[in-house]
Enzyme design. Sequence first.
Site, PDB file in Angstrom:
ATOM      1  N   LYS A 207     -13.644   5.226  31.054  1.00  0.00           N
ATOM      2  CA  LYS A 207     -14.205   3.880  30.721  1.00  0.00           C
ATOM      3  C   LYS A 207     -13.922   2.767  31.611  1.00  0.00           C
ATOM      4  O   LYS A 207     -12.645   2.547  32.122  1.00  0.00           O
ATOM      5  CB  LYS A 207     -13.518   3.534  29.457  1.00  0.00           C
ATOM      6  CG  LYS A 207     -14.251   2.654  28.676  1.00  0.00           C
ATOM      7  CD  LYS A 207     -13.617   2.235  27.195  1.00  0.00           C
ATOM      8  CE  LYS A 207     -14.450   1.229  26.569  1.00  0.00           C
ATOM      9  NZ  LYS A 207     -13.891   1.082  25.130  1.00  0.00           N
ATOM     10  N   HIS A 278     -10.884  10.889  18.097  1.00  0.00           N
ATOM     11  CA  HIS A 278      -9.976   9.524  18.359  1.00  0.00           C
ATOM     12  C   HIS A 278      -8.543   9.529  17.515  1.00  0.00           C
ATOM     13  O   HIS A 278      -7.647   9.063  17.788  1.00  0.00           O
ATOM     14  CB  HIS A 278     -10.706   8.296  17.842  1.00  0.00           C
ATOM     15  CG  HIS A 278     -10.725   7.176  19.003  1.00  0.00           C
ATOM     16  ND1 HIS A 278     -11.429   7.547  20.406  1.00  0.00           N
ATOM     17  CD2 HIS A 278     -10.254   6.086  19.203  1.00  0.00           C
ATOM     18  CE1 HIS A 278     -10.851   6.413  20.974  1.00  0.00           C
ATOM     19  NE2 HIS A 278     -10.536   5.438  20.565  1.00  0.00           N
ATOM     20  N   ARG A 281      -6.118  10.623  19.545  1.00  0.00           N
ATOM     21  CA  ARG A 281      -5.549   9.563  20.640  1.00  0.00           C
ATOM     22  C   ARG A 281      -4.530   8.782  19.889  1.00  0.00           C
ATOM     23  O   ARG A 281      -3.629   8.323  20.276  1.00  0.00           O
ATOM     24  CB  ARG A 281      -6.846   8.865  21.078  1.00  0.00           C
ATOM     25  CG  ARG A 281      -6.574   7.622  22.047  1.00  0.00           C
ATOM     26  CD  ARG A 281      -8.142   7.223  22.499  1.00  0.00           C
ATOM     27  NE  ARG A 281      -7.883   6.033  23.173  1.00  0.00           N
ATOM     28  CZ  ARG A 281      -7.604   5.963  24.498  1.00  0.00           C
ATOM     29  NH1 ARG A 281      -7.557   6.998  25.370  1.00  0.00           N
ATOM     30  NH2 ARG A 281      -7.709   4.917  25.276  1.00  0.00           N
ATOM     31  N   HIS A 304      -5.851   1.596  28.947  1.00  0.00           N
ATOM     32  CA  HIS A 304      -6.210   0.208  28.540  1.00  0.00           C
ATOM     33  C   HIS A 304      -6.021  -0.558  29.635  1.00  0.00           C
ATOM     34  O   HIS A 304      -4.866  -0.549  30.257  1.00  0.00           O
ATOM     35  CB  HIS A 304      -5.438   0.084  27.406  1.00  0.00           C
ATOM     36  CG  HIS A 304      -5.583   0.621  26.196  1.00  0.00           C
ATOM     37  ND1 HIS A 304      -4.635   0.702  25.106  1.00  0.00           N
ATOM     38  CD2 HIS A 304      -6.865   1.222  25.611  1.00  0.00           C
ATOM     39  CE1 HIS A 304      -5.306   1.350  24.248  1.00  0.00           C
ATOM     40  NE2 HIS A 304      -6.624   1.878  24.444  1.00  0.00           N
TER      41      HIS A 304
END
Length: 349
Positions: A207, A278, A281, A304
């Site tokens: 991402k 998710h 995660r 992140h």
Amino acid sequence: MANRKPRSNRLLTVDDVYRQPVGPASDPKSLYNLLLRFVRWRRERNWSETTLKVQTHHSYRFILWAAERGLHHAGDVTRPALETYQRHLYQYRKSNGEPLSTRTQRTTLQPLQVWFSWMAKQGLILANPAADLELPRLERHLPRTILSVEQVEEVLNGCDLTTRQGIRDRALLELLWSTGIRRGEVAALEIYSADFSRRVLTIVQGKGKQDRVIPVGERALWWLNRWLHHVRPEVLAVPDCKALFLAMDGMAGLTASGITMAVVPYLRAAGIDKGSCHLFRHAMATQMLENGADLRWIQAMLGHRSVESTQIYTQVSIRALQAVHASTHPAEQRENPEPGAAAEPPESP
């Protein structure tokens, strides 16, 4: 008009937009034509296809809404028109009667801000009508479900290890739990993504188009090795397919949707009614924090950009907070009364 059902709930691809013109598509100043120009401009600057797909979808839906009201050109769109569209989103009801979430409303409006800002900078419109558009305030929610270690183990133990699919799914679930990577990142993994000697996994263009290298636990690597070297060759039907996790027909790698379809049945069988990939995660980040991992390391694992995105896990990692509360709160320092003993009444003032 507020309850009008959209033409399709399927997310439009960028190519869909090219095939479905709206209004005076050949007019260079039409909203439709300007959207195509914007897409090409962003592609030339290496924006991710995922971002283009989502933002083009929302911009195209706005064009449909505007066309129904006779707004076909960029100059026709004013600040009041955008505010009317914002109210339309607020009042809209899905087929189940529920309103759009605040996050969905923001996600729908933000691409318009970016698009109109680009038009203004390119001199295609005199002023940006979305410049001061006030978006709905985003509510910050904690993850609704945080799996315990016992729950994760129960999910993993649901795999039928007498079958090829069961071994594939066990390796997939172990990897999700060990690394906390996103399902889209899993779908992009190839047979050389895991370095067994260094015990790391390389995520290529995750991402935000970022590469990163993250550690993988020995247990996950053991299952991954079993799948990769003992089972995958028996499933593989197309020799040049390099995807790490294959569909069971062996023709191609699992897509992001295919990964969800593989994971969800195990969660439901373990009594976990909501959530999908998710959840692993969330579980990984929370459990590592509770065991003393530094927040910055969790940020690096999850990929992140900002530590603010990672800090949400400090709010659900309750074990350390419970220990501090038990060791510092005055009421906890007093000798606990015996079970069943009546508490002494407070003294009269």
